[in-house]
Structure formats: C-alpha cells, structure tokens
Design a protein around this motif. Structure first.
Motif, mmCIF file in Angstrom:
data_model
loop_
_atom_site.group_PDB
_atom_site.id
_atom_site.type_symbol
_atom_site.label_atom_id
_atom_site.label_comp_id
_atom_site.label_asym_id
_atom_site.label_seq_id
_atom_site.Cartn_x
_atom_site.Cartn_y
_atom_site.Cartn_z
ATOM 1 N N LEU A 108 -1.670 3.591 -17.885
ATOM 2 C CA LEU A 108 -1.027 2.139 -17.374
ATOM 3 C C LEU A 108 0.048 2.467 -16.423
ATOM 4 N N LYS A 109 0.631 3.624 -16.496
ATOM 5 C CA LYS A 109 1.801 3.875 -15.652
ATOM 6 C C LYS A 109 1.310 4.020 -14.221
ATOM 7 N N MET A 110 0.097 4.564 -14.081
ATOM 8 C CA MET A 110 -0.506 4.668 -12.769
ATOM 9 C C MET A 110 -0.717 3.440 -11.874
ATOM 10 N N PRO A 111 -0.562 3.336 -10.783
ATOM 11 C CA PRO A 111 -0.957 2.078 -9.911
ATOM 12 C C PRO A 111 -2.387 1.652 -10.131
ATOM 13 N N GLY A 112 -2.597 0.576 -10.451
ATOM 14 C CA GLY A 112 -3.902 0.030 -10.875
ATOM 15 C C GLY A 112 -4.463 0.695 -12.216
ATOM 16 N N GLY A 113 -3.448 0.941 -13.169
ATOM 17 C CA GLY A 113 -3.827 1.633 -14.306
ATOM 18 C C GLY A 113 -4.741 0.505 -15.112
ATOM 19 N N ALA A 114 -4.357 -0.668 -15.290
ATOM 20 C CA ALA A 114 -5.069 -1.723 -16.009
ATOM 21 C C ALA A 114 -6.339 -1.754 -15.586
ATOM 22 N N GLU A 115 -6.850 -1.841 -14.201
ATOM 23 C CA GLU A 115 -7.988 -2.024 -13.851
ATOM 24 C C GLU A 115 -8.959 -0.764 -14.226
ATOM 25 N N VAL A 116 -8.277 0.496 -14.339
ATOM 26 C CA VAL A 116 -9.024 1.607 -14.596
ATOM 27 C C VAL A 116 -9.333 1.538 -15.979
ATOM 28 N N ILE A 117 -8.583 0.982 -16.870
ATOM 29 C CA ILE A 117 -8.947 1.018 -18.458
ATOM 30 C C ILE A 117 -10.107 -0.077 -18.591
ATOM 31 N N ALA A 118 -9.815 -1.208 -17.858
ATOM 32 C CA ALA A 118 -10.900 -2.177 -17.777
ATOM 33 C C ALA A 118 -12.378 -1.639 -17.461
ATOM 34 N N MET A 119 -12.126 -0.822 -16.349
ATOM 35 C CA MET A 119 -13.350 -0.142 -15.595
ATOM 36 C C MET A 119 -14.166 0.658 -16.732
ATOM 37 N N SER A 120 -13.254 1.537 -17.422
ATOM 38 C CA SER A 120 -13.645 2.309 -18.252
ATOM 39 C C SER A 120 -14.427 2.003 -19.568
ATOM 40 N N LEU A 121 -13.597 0.516 -19.870
ATOM 41 C CA LEU A 121 -14.346 -0.045 -21.124
ATOM 42 C C LEU A 121 -15.604 -0.720 -20.933
ATOM 43 N N GLY A 122 -15.852 -1.376 -19.508
ATOM 44 C CA GLY A 122 -16.874 -1.799 -19.025
ATOM 45 C C GLY A 122 -18.053 -1.034 -18.968
ATOM 46 N N VAL A 211 -17.737 8.589 -32.637
ATOM 47 C CA VAL A 211 -17.001 9.828 -31.683
ATOM 48 C C VAL A 211 -17.866 9.704 -30.427
ATOM 49 N N SER A 212 -19.137 9.514 -30.377
ATOM 50 C CA SER A 212 -19.852 9.295 -29.077
ATOM 51 C C SER A 212 -19.288 8.302 -28.037
ATOM 52 N N ILE A 213 -19.033 7.074 -28.610
ATOM 53 C CA ILE A 213 -18.218 6.091 -27.709
ATOM 54 C C ILE A 213 -17.145 6.567 -27.592
ATOM 55 N N PHE A 214 -16.278 7.039 -28.514
ATOM 56 C CA PHE A 214 -14.847 7.440 -28.217
ATOM 57 C C PHE A 214 -14.742 8.535 -27.329
ATOM 58 N N ASN A 215 -15.342 9.505 -27.348
ATOM 59 C CA ASN A 215 -15.600 10.691 -26.452
ATOM 60 C C ASN A 215 -16.042 10.042 -24.826
ATOM 61 N N LEU A 216 -17.000 9.070 -25.014
ATOM 62 C CA LEU A 216 -17.640 8.495 -23.589
ATOM 63 C C LEU A 216 -16.457 7.773 -22.744
ATOM 64 N N PHE A 217 -15.719 7.070 -23.646
ATOM 65 C CA PHE A 217 -14.566 6.191 -23.217
ATOM 66 C C PHE A 217 -13.439 7.100 -22.461
ATOM 67 N N SER A 218 -13.136 8.095 -23.392
ATOM 68 C CA SER A 218 -11.895 8.882 -22.878
ATOM 69 C C SER A 218 -12.270 9.669 -21.420
ATOM 70 N N SER A 219 -13.560 10.015 -21.826
ATOM 71 C CA SER A 219 -13.958 10.947 -20.280
ATOM 72 C C SER A 219 -14.050 10.058 -19.126
ATOM 73 N N LEU A 220 -14.680 8.879 -19.462
ATOM 74 C CA LEU A 220 -14.369 7.942 -18.065
ATOM 75 C C LEU A 220 -13.255 7.474 -17.700
ATOM 76 N N LEU A 221 -12.148 7.320 -18.765
ATOM 77 C CA LEU A 221 -11.062 7.156 -18.504
ATOM 78 C C LEU A 221 -10.236 8.119 -17.564
ATOM 79 N N HIS A 222 -10.465 9.578 -17.914
ATOM 80 C CA HIS A 222 -10.107 10.431 -17.084
ATOM 81 C C HIS A 222 -10.840 10.516 -15.884
ATOM 82 N N LEU A 223 -11.945 10.514 -15.757
ATOM 83 C CA LEU A 223 -12.682 10.385 -14.365
ATOM 84 C C LEU A 223 -12.027 9.245 -13.559
ATOM 85 N N LEU A 224 -12.340 8.127 -14.015
ATOM 86 C CA LEU A 224 -11.681 6.909 -13.165
ATOM 87 C C LEU A 224 -10.346 7.031 -12.801
#
Length: 231
Positions: A108-122, A211-224
């Motif tokens: 969230l502290k990054m520019p566009g951080g909220a959009e990154v989280i939203a894209m990762s969730l989607g 655990v699969s969903i958690f790891n998936l979201f965390s990894s997408l959040l890191h990549l995005l």
C-alpha cells in the motif's frame, strides 16, 4: 493416493481408508463442507490481515512464522476428526492473515499499491475458480500430479529461504513465479482428489486449499508489486 478415471457424477462406491466406501453423495458432501469452511476461513483471514494492516502491527518474523504454521498444521492433523480441528483451522488461517498484514502494508505504501492488491485478488480468484472447474470436471486421473507438486514445493521452499538469507531478489521473483504455477496445479489436484474420494476429511481439504490460495495470492502480490515498481 489412488484415483479412478471417472468424474464425480459417475463415481462408484469404492473402498478407501480401512475399507470404507466412498460414494458420489459422500464425495459431494465433503466438497460442500470444504467450500463452506474454506469461505469462512478466507473471510476470517482477510479480516485479520486487514486489521493488522490498518493498525500497523508488525509481522511475527520468519522463525515464529515457521513455528506457528507447522505447529498449527500438526495440531490440525491430530484433531482433524473432531470439532477442535475445525477451530484450529481458524487459528491457522488467522495466524496466516497476521503474516500477510505487513506485506499488504508494504504494498500500500507503493505508488498504485491499492491497484496491485486489487489485481492480485482478482487474478487469484480467476485462477482458483478456473482450476477448480478443471479439477471438478476432468475425467483424467490426476493422482500422478501429487508427488511432482510436492517435490516442486520442497524445492520452492528451499529456494525461497535461500533468497531470504542471501538476499537475492531475482531468485525470490523466480520462486514467486514458480509458486504461482505450482499452486494452480495444487488447486486442480486437491479439488479432483476430493470429488474422486481420495480426500474424505473436509478439515484437511480446507487447509490444503487455503494454503494454496494464500501462497498464490502472496506470490502474485510479489510479482505484480515488482512489476508496478518498475513502471
């Protein structure tokens, strides 16, 4: 774990664990119970993660994370056939929500951080529902995927620890990309395992999918997040 080449609608009663027959009705019941408990745990974990993020609570750190995760996982396995097992799933998913909070705060502290989280969730939702649909409908025997996915996760965990201890960002990004693929495969495998009768305990099925969903979201959040920071 043995499976057969049939989908949930044609699953015949067959012996599993101690000769107990698994019927299509029981497999479908396990699936419904799993999705219900999974939904409740996802909501609970999201609430904890949101609270930790809003209050700026620091994470537990690597050592406590490993102890907490594997300790709670062991407890769930021990009590999986009792009501305590259900309660322990919320302890585990709440704990994992706590570990996720600092990552969300950083994003969230990054520019566009909220959009990154939203894209990762989607993206997580799309992958989960897409891979679940494959697992529910395929007529192929996916039992052979289990050993391959397990071996892949062992390598990914070791590589992830190496990236942390030796501070290698490129390796961490590579691990995140590999984990996305592994978790997509795990969702297919785990869902198919439920409908074919290979997993009859909805508590353990819930934990596996969470655990699969958690790891998936965390990894997408890191990549995005990385991609966004380099725009």
């Amino acid at each position: 774990m043995d499976t057969r080449n049939s989908n949930v609608t044609t699953l015949e009663a067959r012996p599993w664990y101690g000769g107990e027959a698994v019927t299509p009705e029981r497999a479908n019941k396990t699936l419904r119970q799993t999705y219900a408990l999974l939904g409740a745990n996802l909501a609970w974990s999201a609430a904890i993660a949101g609270t930790v993020t809003a209050m700026g609570i620091p994470g537990p750190g690597l050592i406590l994370t490993l102890i907490g995760f594997y300790g709670l996982l062991f407890a769930i396995m021990k009590f999986r056939n009792s009501g305590a097992g259900v309660g322990l799933t919320f302890a585990l998913t709440g704990f994992m929500g706590w570990t996720l909070g600092p990552l969300l705060s950083h994003t969230l502290k990054m520019p566009g951080g909220a959009e990154v989280i939203a894209m990762s969730l989607g993206a997580t939702a799309i992958i989960f529902f897409g891979m679940s649909a494959v697992g529910l409908t395929t007529k192929r025997d996916l039992s052979s995927m289990g050993k391959m996915l397990f071996a892949g996760m062992i390598v990914a965990v070791l590589a992830s620890l190496g990236a942390i201890f030796f501070n290698i960002p490129a390796l961490a990004l590579t691990v995140s990309a590999v984990v996305v693929l592994l978790m997509a495969g795990m969702i297919v495998f785990e869902t198919n395992n439920i409908v074919r009768g290979g997993e009859t305990n909805y508590v353990m099925a819930t934990v596996s999918l969470f655990v699969s969903i958690f790891n998936l979201f965390s990894s997408l959040l890191h990549l995005l997040g990385f991609a966004n920071s380099n725009d």
